[in-house]
Write an enzyme that holds these catalytic residues in place. Sequence first.
Site, mmCIF file in Angstrom:
data_model
loop_
_atom_site.group_PDB
_atom_site.id
_atom_site.type_symbol
_atom_site.label_atom_id
_atom_site.label_comp_id
_atom_site.label_asym_id
_atom_site.label_seq_id
_atom_site.Cartn_x
_atom_site.Cartn_y
_atom_site.Cartn_z
ATOM 1 N N LYS A 52 1.059 -0.977 -0.255
ATOM 2 C CA LYS A 52 0.422 -0.035 0.014
ATOM 3 C C LYS A 52 1.109 1.496 -0.613
ATOM 4 O O LYS A 52 0.476 2.383 -0.714
ATOM 5 C CB LYS A 52 -0.626 0.129 1.197
ATOM 6 C CG LYS A 52 -2.267 -0.861 0.936
ATOM 7 C CD LYS A 52 -3.115 -1.460 2.264
ATOM 8 C CE LYS A 52 -4.030 -2.219 2.113
ATOM 9 N NZ LYS A 52 -4.305 -2.456 3.318
ATOM 10 N N GLN A 96 -4.530 -2.070 9.943
ATOM 11 C CA GLN A 96 -4.323 -3.258 9.393
ATOM 12 C C GLN A 96 -5.235 -4.909 9.952
ATOM 13 O O GLN A 96 -5.274 -4.937 11.678
ATOM 14 C CB GLN A 96 -2.806 -3.608 8.698
ATOM 15 C CG GLN A 96 -2.395 -5.102 8.233
ATOM 16 C CD GLN A 96 -3.659 -4.597 6.369
ATOM 17 O OE1 GLN A 96 -3.638 -3.909 6.033
ATOM 18 N NE2 GLN A 96 -3.538 -6.175 6.160
ATOM 19 N N ASP A 119 -11.318 1.556 3.760
ATOM 20 C CA ASP A 119 -11.127 0.149 3.629
ATOM 21 C C ASP A 119 -12.899 0.027 3.560
ATOM 22 O O ASP A 119 -13.097 -0.827 2.936
ATOM 23 C CB ASP A 119 -10.681 -0.347 5.554
ATOM 24 C CG ASP A 119 -9.392 -1.045 5.012
ATOM 25 O OD1 ASP A 119 -8.914 -1.496 4.064
ATOM 26 O OD2 ASP A 119 -9.109 -1.310 5.985
HETATM 27 N N1 GUN Z 1 -6.405 -7.338 6.216
HETATM 28 C C1 GUN Z 1 -6.114 -8.012 4.702
HETATM 29 N N2 GUN Z 1 -6.848 -7.388 3.924
HETATM 30 C C2 GUN Z 1 -7.349 -6.025 4.557
HETATM 31 C C3 GUN Z 1 -8.162 -5.110 4.000
HETATM 32 O O1 GUN Z 1 -8.086 -5.006 2.562
HETATM 33 N N3 GUN Z 1 -7.665 -3.987 4.914
HETATM 34 C C4 GUN Z 1 -7.320 -3.938 6.219
HETATM 35 N N4 GUN Z 1 -7.667 -2.975 7.143
HETATM 36 N N5 GUN Z 1 -6.598 -5.299 7.029
HETATM 37 C C5 GUN Z 1 -6.509 -6.122 6.027
#
Ligand code: GUN
Length: 295
Positions: A52, A96, A119
């Site tokens: 990211k 996350q 998200d």
């Molecule tokens: N863990 C695995 N995929 C994601 C995601 O798209 N967002 C977040 N915040 N955690 C994750």
Amino acid sequence: MKLIDGKKVANQIKEEITLEVERVKLDGGKIPHLAAIIVGHDGASETYVGHKEKACIQVGFDSTVLRFEDDIEEDTLLRKVDELNKNPEIDGFIVQLPLPDHISEQKIIEAIDPKKDVDGFHPINLGRMVIGLPAYISATPAGIMELIKRYKIETSGKDVVVIGRSNIVGKPMSILLGQKADPGNATVTMAHSRTKNLKELVSKADMVIAALGQAEFLTADMVKEGATVIDVGITRVKSDQTKSGWKLLGDVKYDEVAEKTEYITPVPGGVGPMTIVSLLQNTLKASKGEIYPKF
Ligand code: GUN
């Protein structure tokens, strides 16, 4: 069979975003700024957040990563979330997942200001999406909708089976494809582990979205000739054919299923690359106040 090339589309969208950020810079506007909170040292989470961060830099966004040890108290983490909520520099942020067991993920998600919830995990964003209001849509369903749009795949009046009912993929995907919109207007069945006649359902579907997390679950005998198959699965398995010793498998037995389909997404290079791009698109929308207008 036509391949849905998620990697190519993702790169195309990144270029579009880069151009837009360059224009904003020239106009002296605010550069979109995405922040991520990561707790502990989970390998997969580190990889995701690393990707990211890299993607933000690629398109010219500002990016901040806040790291905390896995013994951080829930209250402290809630305060950090609130600081990001109140920080006008940050347009959007993610926490996350997974979080350590002593922290309630739901409590943390609900502490995020929905206006910064890029998200799309907050119940307000999920609720807004369900009733057709502008909302942040979570990365995987948003990425799939973008692929369907860009490949001009007809969904109106089609029978779609979504296999999986998770809050971040199966449920939103079912709602989005069933809504009165384009893409949308499909007749959607959300199947899951208790579904009795899955094989029969899938064999009649014009489109199958496999999001159950079981490697190579969907086989050619299950799929209708000319169907579209979207594979959301990624399972890492040992392999003696790759340099790393690992390979990624989707929920679809690709080689045999591909022959019967009109469109299909590969793994890797299908839905996966689109998820990060969706997060970038949501962050751009946040910085422009597109979902929740800034007054
Ligand atoms: N863990 C695995 N995929 C994601 C995601 O798209 N967002 C977040 N915040 N955690 C994750």
